[in-house]
Design an enzyme around this catalytic site. Structure first.
Site, PDB file in Angstrom:
ATOM      1  N   LYS A 274      42.930  44.504  50.864  1.00 48.18           N
ATOM      2  CA  LYS A 274      42.228  43.846  51.644  1.00 48.18           C
ATOM      3  C   LYS A 274      42.424  43.944  53.042  1.00 48.18           C
ATOM      4  CE  LYS A 274      43.173  39.627  48.709  1.00 48.18           C
ATOM      5  NZ  LYS A 274      41.736  39.321  48.181  1.00 48.18           N
ATOM      6  N   ARG A 348      43.350  36.875  37.430  1.00 49.28           N
ATOM      7  CA  ARG A 348      43.168  36.809  36.012  1.00 49.28           C
ATOM      8  C   ARG A 348      44.062  37.490  35.160  1.00 49.28           C
ATOM      9  NH1 ARG A 348      37.244  38.777  37.504  1.00 49.28           N
ATOM     10  NH2 ARG A 348      37.763  37.697  39.502  1.00 49.28           N
TER      11      ARG A 348
HETATM   12  N1  BES Z   1      43.636  35.722  45.732  1.00 48.62           N
HETATM   13  C1  BES Z   1      42.299  36.335  45.750  1.00 48.62           C
HETATM   14  C2  BES Z   1      41.183  35.072  45.877  1.00 48.62           C
HETATM   15  C3  BES Z   1      41.132  34.198  47.130  1.00 48.62           C
HETATM   16  C4  BES Z   1      40.254  34.611  48.247  1.00 48.62           C
HETATM   17  C5  BES Z   1      41.909  33.260  47.141  1.00 48.62           C
HETATM   18  C6  BES Z   1      40.288  33.821  49.167  1.00 48.62           C
HETATM   19  C7  BES Z   1      41.874  32.465  48.366  1.00 48.62           C
HETATM   20  C8  BES Z   1      40.992  32.881  49.533  1.00 48.62           C
HETATM   21  C9  BES Z   1      42.024  37.120  44.452  1.00 48.62           C
HETATM   22  O1  BES Z   1      42.914  37.701  43.983  1.00 48.62           O
HETATM   23  C10 BES Z   1      40.969  37.795  44.893  1.00 48.62           C
HETATM   24  O2  BES Z   1      41.012  38.778  45.653  1.00 48.62           O
HETATM   25  N2  BES Z   1      39.800  37.875  44.183  1.00 48.62           N
HETATM   26  C11 BES Z   1      38.711  38.731  44.441  1.00 48.62           C
HETATM   27  C12 BES Z   1      38.150  39.093  43.038  1.00 48.62           C
HETATM   28  C13 BES Z   1      37.058  40.215  43.014  1.00 48.62           C
HETATM   29  C14 BES Z   1      37.727  41.767  43.514  1.00 48.62           C
HETATM   30  C15 BES Z   1      36.459  40.191  41.819  1.00 48.62           C
HETATM   31  C16 BES Z   1      37.786  38.200  45.551  1.00 48.62           C
HETATM   32  O3  BES Z   1      37.423  36.944  45.002  1.00 48.62           O
HETATM   33  O4  BES Z   1      37.185  38.769  46.127  1.00 48.62           O
HETATM   34 MN    MN Z   2      43.133  39.555  44.629  1.00 50.59          MN
END
Ligand code: BES
Ligand code: MN
Ligand code: ZN
Length: 498
Positions: A274, A348
């Site tokens: 990230k 997931r």
């Molecule tokens: N933990 C994150 C989701 C999240 C984002 C929670 C912002 C709280 C605030 C999750 O693990 C994630 O990174 N999801 C990705 C999924 C994508 C790669 C399909 C996302 O939402 O960008």
């Molecule tokens: Mn994630």
């Protein structure tokens, strides 16, 4: 944790909290709402007008009192014959927050019935929260949360009123535990320390005497047990993963529920790293796990005759030479294979293992997972409304009604079948990412693949509401909020009265 008591009659000392509302047709016309407590309203209204008071929600005005040290006016918004429970909860919470550093206060907000007493007690106790555990030299400057909360009420002798106070106390105790876990940084909260903190909370509630049992699987057991999702996500970290399982078995259970909470103690995104800006908020990626643990503890503490199992798959999603690579294939507990196209879609994967495991319990009345699962949730619903997805409309409707009663905002979202094809993989049973558009729903559809059609299931995406990165409001502090605990509790309570 602050104490809660009931009081009636005159308030002649300490700090008095009353409500302030406005007439929507004539904004300058304010009304004081003091639960019929006699006050010199005319003088007070003149002072308030001079101070520019509006009576809007989240406005808190303190003035010196004549009988009491201080009178605190907390905004109730537009004047009403009867204020909603959530309006009372928030007004009490704002006042409690503004009273940090004060020892005791009497809340004389309009409480015509027991439910209003409950709402005021909950709001005040939830507002009286601080997280100062990691302060060193600045700790002594910090104001402590309000210590003693008295609720002004005509129901002081009423057994039901005493019960709702006890319930509010339990809700606040465990919501504060959930918030503490979320706010604790990953330097101090690893999968292992998470299980130890919960085991300690279970023990202090009485452990087996309270009908509670804790089982923790370590990385070795997870590997040999076939939990490929939890292992795959956790293998890049020096802090190995865990699967925490809490069982609450009352004497004569009338229903059985299972909760599963996403427990990523830190989400760097793994090899799909990230961006640095904002990554610190990913210490909150275990909010679902904390919420389900808090909920089962609250349910056990209230001795509700409903069996509950909580599952928290815990892992740290890190970058290392051992981290899962894009294109790696993992095998989820139970045998389905997943092509990991994006290691940042890790929630997931750990949930899939735990959801399959949770369904080994026979005749579940409901299975609910709680997760900070997608950024798409925040895009769709903002930071204060969580999403509910389901394979059972009736279950979802009952959940949303419990949410409304609890003062938590949850909104139904669909699981459109046509999006499922985007999760197809050319090499495994499915891929861990699909269409970017509708990303929250795609994540829900991924999970649905692991749910037996006959099990009533809810998926709660709390990505935005779990962690308040903005300013405090009502009874909600900055940082971990504790969202989902109250609704889970209320749903379980309601399940035996219908
Ligand atoms: N933990 C994150 C989701 C999240 C984002 C929670 C912002 C709280 C605030 C999750 O693990 C994630 O990174 N999801 C990705 C999924 C994508 C790669 C399909 C996302 O939402 O960008
Ligand atoms: Mn994630
Ligand atoms: Zn995550």
């Amino acid at each position: 944790m602050s104490s809660l008591t009931l009081t009636d009659g005159a308030v002649t000392s300490g700090v008095l909290v009353v409500g302030l509302s406005f007439n929507p047709n004539k904004a300058s016309a304010l009304s004081i709402e003091s639960n019929n407590l006699a006050l010199d309203t005319r003088t007070l209204l003149a002072h308030l007008a001079e101070l520019g008071a509006t009576g809007k929600s989240d406005e808190v005005i303190k003035i010196p009192g004549t009988k009491t040290k201080l009178i605190v006016f907390t905004g109730l918004g537009p004047v009403q014959k009867e204020y909603s429970h959530e309006t009372l909860r928030r007004a009490a919470g704002s006042a409690a927050r503004a009273l940090a550093g004060t020892t005791e206060a009497t809340f004389a907000l309009p409480a015509p019935n027991i439910e209003s007493v409950a709402a005021i007690a909950e709001g005040a106790a939830l507002g009286a929260y601080a997280f100062d555990e990691f302060r060193g030299s600045t700790k002594s400057e910090r104001k402590l949360p309000l210590v003693k909360i008295s609720i002004h009420s005509k129901f002081t002798k009423n057994i039901e009123a005493k019960n709702v106070l006890k319930r509010a106390q339990i809700i606040a105790t465990y919501t504060h535990l959930v918030r503490d876990l979320i706010n604790t940084p990953p330097s101090h909260l690893t999968p292992d320390t998470f299980t130890k903190k919960i085991a300690a909370a279970v023990k202090s509630l009485g452990g087996a005497t309270a009908g509670l049992k804790v089982i923790v699987l370590n990385e070795k057991q997870l590997k040999s047990g076939g939990y490929g999702g939890i292992i795959g996500v956790g293998q890049g970290s020096a802090n190995p993963p865990r699967l925490l399982h809490i069982k609450y078995t009352p004497k004569k259970p009338r229903r059985t529920f299972a909760f599963v909470g996403k427990g990523i103690t830190f989400d760097t995104g793994g090899l799909a790293l990230k961006p640095a800006a904002g990554m610190e908020a990913m210490k909150s990626d275990m909010s679902g796990a904390a919420a389900v643990c808090g909920a089962i503890l609250a349910i056990a503490s209230l001795k509700i005759p409903v069996a509950v199992e909580a599952w928290a798959p815990l892992a740290e999603n890190m970058v290392s030479d051992n981290a899962t690579r894009p294109s790696d294939i993992i095998t989820i507990y139970g045998g389905k294979t997943v092509e990991v196209l994006n290691p940042d879609a890790e929630g997931r994967l750990v949930l899939a293992d735990a959801l399959v495991k949770a369904q080994e319990t026979k005749s579940l009345d409901g299975l609910i997972d709680v997760a900070t699962l997608t950024g798409a949730q925040v895009v769709a619903l903002g930071t204060r409304t969580s999403a509910v997805m389901t394979n059972n409309e009736d279950f979802s409707t009952r959940f949303i009604s419990a949410a409304t009663d609890s003062g938590e905002a949850f909104w139904p979202m669909p699981l459109p079948q046509e999006l499922r094809a985007s999760l197809d993989s050319p090499v495994a049973d499915l891929a861990n990412i699909g269409d970017r558009m509708g990303g929250m729903l795609v994540a829900g559809l991924f999970l649905k693949d692991f749910i037996k059609p006959e099990v009533p299931w809810l998926h709660l995406d709390i990505a935005g509401p779990a962690y308040n990165e903005s300013t405090a409001h009502g009874y909600t502090p900055v940082g971990g909020t504790g969202v989902a605990l109250r609704t889970l509790l209320c749903l379980v309570e309601n399940s035996i009265i219908r």
